[in-house]
Design an enzyme around this catalytic site. Structure first.
Site, PDB file in Angstrom:
ATOM      1  N   THR A 285       0.844  -1.199   0.000  1.00  0.00           N
ATOM      2  CA  THR A 285       0.000   0.000   0.000  1.00  0.00           C
ATOM      3  C   THR A 285       0.872   1.239   0.000  1.00  0.00           C
ATOM      4  O   THR A 285       1.892   1.254   0.690  1.00  0.00           O
ATOM      5  CB  THR A 285      -0.858   0.018   1.276  1.00  0.00           C
ATOM      6  OG1 THR A 285      -1.724  -1.096   1.232  1.00  0.00           O
ATOM      7  CG2 THR A 285      -1.650   1.299   1.415  1.00  0.00           C
TER       8      THR A 285
ATOM      9  N   ARG B 190     -13.654  -7.826  -0.140  1.00  0.00           N
ATOM     10  CA  ARG B 190     -12.739  -7.820   1.016  1.00  0.00           C
ATOM     11  C   ARG B 190     -12.181  -6.407   1.232  1.00  0.00           C
ATOM     12  O   ARG B 190     -11.818  -5.709   0.286  1.00  0.00           O
ATOM     13  CB  ARG B 190     -11.592  -8.805   0.764  1.00  0.00           C
ATOM     14  CG  ARG B 190     -10.531  -8.849   1.879  1.00  0.00           C
ATOM     15  CD  ARG B 190      -9.339  -7.975   1.544  1.00  0.00           C
ATOM     16  NE  ARG B 190      -8.265  -8.103   2.525  1.00  0.00           N
ATOM     17  CZ  ARG B 190      -7.236  -7.264   2.587  1.00  0.00           C
ATOM     18  NH1 ARG B 190      -7.126  -6.270   1.744  1.00  0.00           N
ATOM     19  NH2 ARG B 190      -6.318  -7.418   3.516  1.00  0.00           N
ATOM     20  N   VAL B 191     -12.154  -5.976   2.475  1.00  0.00           N
ATOM     21  CA  VAL B 191     -11.615  -4.659   2.809  1.00  0.00           C
ATOM     22  C   VAL B 191     -10.476  -4.843   3.801  1.00  0.00           C
ATOM     23  O   VAL B 191     -10.627  -5.554   4.797  1.00  0.00           O
ATOM     24  CB  VAL B 191     -12.708  -3.752   3.414  1.00  0.00           C
ATOM     25  CG1 VAL B 191     -12.118  -2.402   3.811  1.00  0.00           C
ATOM     26  CG2 VAL B 191     -13.847  -3.556   2.426  1.00  0.00           C
ATOM     27  N   GLY B 192      -9.339  -4.205   3.514  1.00  0.00           N
ATOM     28  CA  GLY B 192      -8.185  -4.307   4.413  1.00  0.00           C
ATOM     29  C   GLY B 192      -8.149  -3.165   5.408  1.00  0.00           C
ATOM     30  O   GLY B 192      -9.150  -2.500   5.673  1.00  0.00           O
ATOM     31  N   ASP B 193      -6.969  -2.926   5.949  1.00  0.00           N
ATOM     32  CA  ASP B 193      -6.795  -1.862   6.947  1.00  0.00           C
ATOM     33  C   ASP B 193      -6.760  -0.476   6.321  1.00  0.00           C
ATOM     34  O   ASP B 193      -7.065   0.525   6.990  1.00  0.00           O
ATOM     35  CB  ASP B 193      -5.461  -2.068   7.676  1.00  0.00           C
ATOM     36  CG  ASP B 193      -4.297  -1.989   6.693  1.00  0.00           C
ATOM     37  OD1 ASP B 193      -4.295  -2.780   5.722  1.00  0.00           O
ATOM     38  OD2 ASP B 193      -3.421  -1.124   6.862  1.00  0.00           O
TER      39      ASP B 193
HETATM   40  N1  ASP Z   1      -2.577  -3.396   3.892  1.00  0.00           N
HETATM   41  C1  ASP Z   1      -3.102  -3.701   2.589  1.00  0.00           C
HETATM   42  C2  ASP Z   1      -4.311  -4.563   2.733  1.00  0.00           C
HETATM   43  O1  ASP Z   1      -4.324  -5.448   3.550  1.00  0.00           O
HETATM   44  C3  ASP Z   1      -2.140  -4.353   1.700  1.00  0.00           C
HETATM   45  C4  ASP Z   1      -0.722  -3.818   1.744  1.00  0.00           C
HETATM   46  O2  ASP Z   1      -0.407  -2.910   2.438  1.00  0.00           O
HETATM   47  O3  ASP Z   1       0.122  -4.300   1.067  1.00  0.00           O
HETATM   48  O4  ASP Z   1      -5.235  -4.391   1.972  1.00  0.00           O
END
Ligand code: ASP
Length: 316
Positions: free
Chosen positions: A149, A177-180
């Protein structure tokens, strides 16, 4: 004082643009948006914006967040499809009174109504990676790798700060799907009187520690950005290992209101880009030694160039 810090070497050209704006006394928000857009628009980064790797249905669903450290405005989009610059949509949403975080079709509708640029974000290269990976894998072993990210903290000459993120999330993630990254306090957090932080890595684990908020909280208690980053990563890493037997990738950057900065990781290959009134534009390679201390070394030009060369080499 002005300054900007970002996750991964891929942010170098964006940070360069952003700090140009900061030097000219533009707002931290304009500088951050310019920096992140540069990464979103670059087709060869497989984890952010155009060219981002698709979900398991071969669709590019993007997450982004924007936080203003003075007003506490926060806006985010999650699983948005077919818009060029999710960071700009997130920033616009942060200015709304309510409905600050929109997902999927709702996010796309808002972006369309407000005139944001539509774009098919799935490139031929991303399709190629998808098809190749699909062949290599059986149904049972979907890989949750291929992520990175862009997370940025920006400080301007008016002593205002903001933070933001943009990502395509995990390669082959489930639809929806949703990440952080779009979650306030996980992907990023900022308070202009203290400082800000942003994260990258396995979202499912990063959000368990509300890691960006935690770093800002530690800076408020008096830690330097470096101390706060290391303490937050090491503590979450330790707890995840103890309670769950394993910890996902956790990497963070932070900058305080004086332009001092820090970073930490639990992996071997993290990198950060930083520049401030006191610090020339630099790329650092970051890892962790066996005692849990952060190791960072200035990246040389060959490494910086190789990073892009690797990502843009012709497909086999
Ligand atoms: N943190 C991001 C997610 O889980 C992916 C990443 O940072 O590489 O969507």
């Amino acid at each position: 004082m002005w300054g900007m810090i970002a996750t991964w070497r891929m942010a170098l050209e964006g940070v360069e643009k952003g700090v140009h704006l900061l030097r000219e006394q533009n707002s931290c928000g304009d500088a951050l948006e310019a920096a992140i857009k540069e990464v979103e628009d670059f087709p060869y980064y497989k984890s952010v914006g155009y060219g981002g790797l698709p979900n398991e249905e071969m669709e590019v669903e993007l997450d982004a967040a924007y936080m203003d450290g003075s007003t506490m405005d926060f806006g985010a989009v999650a699983a948005i499809r077919d818009f060029a610059n999710p960071i700009s949509v997130a920033r616009a949403l942060s200015k709304e009174k309510v409905n600050n975080m929109l997902v999927g079709e709702g996010a796309a509708k808002y972006a369309a109504v407000n005139g944001f640029e539509r774009k098919n974000m799935l490139t031929e290269r991303a399709k190629h990676y998808y098809k190749k990976r699909r062949k290599e894998l059986s149904e049972a072993e979907r890989p949750y790798d291929g992520h990175d990210t862009v997370g940025v903290v920006s400080l301007d000459t008016h002593q205002q700060m903001c933070a933001g993120t943009s990502t395509s999330g995990l390669f082959m993630k489930r639809r929806g799907r949703v990440g952080d990254s779009p979650i306030c306090g996980s992907g990023c957090y900022v308070d202009s009187e203290i400082g800000g932080a942003a994260a990258t890595g396995l979202g499912e684990d990063l959000m368990k520690g509300c890691i960006s908020y935690e770093i800002v909280r530690k800076m408020k208690e008096g830690m330097t950005p470096q101390q706060a980053c290391e303490a937050a990563v090491n503590k979450l890493d330790e707890r995840l290992r103890k309670q769950r037997g394993a910890a996902g990738d956790l990497s963070v950057v932070a900058m305080n209101a004086n332009g001092e900065w820090g970073c930490a990781t639990n992996i071997e290959t993290f990198s950060v880009v930083v520049c401030s009134e006191k610090q020339p534009l630099s790329v650092y390679r970051v890892s962790r030694d066996s005692d849990g201390n952060c190791k960072r070394e200035l990246a040389d030009q060959a490494w910086i160039d190789e990073y892009v060369a690797q990502r843009s080499k012709p497909l086999e």
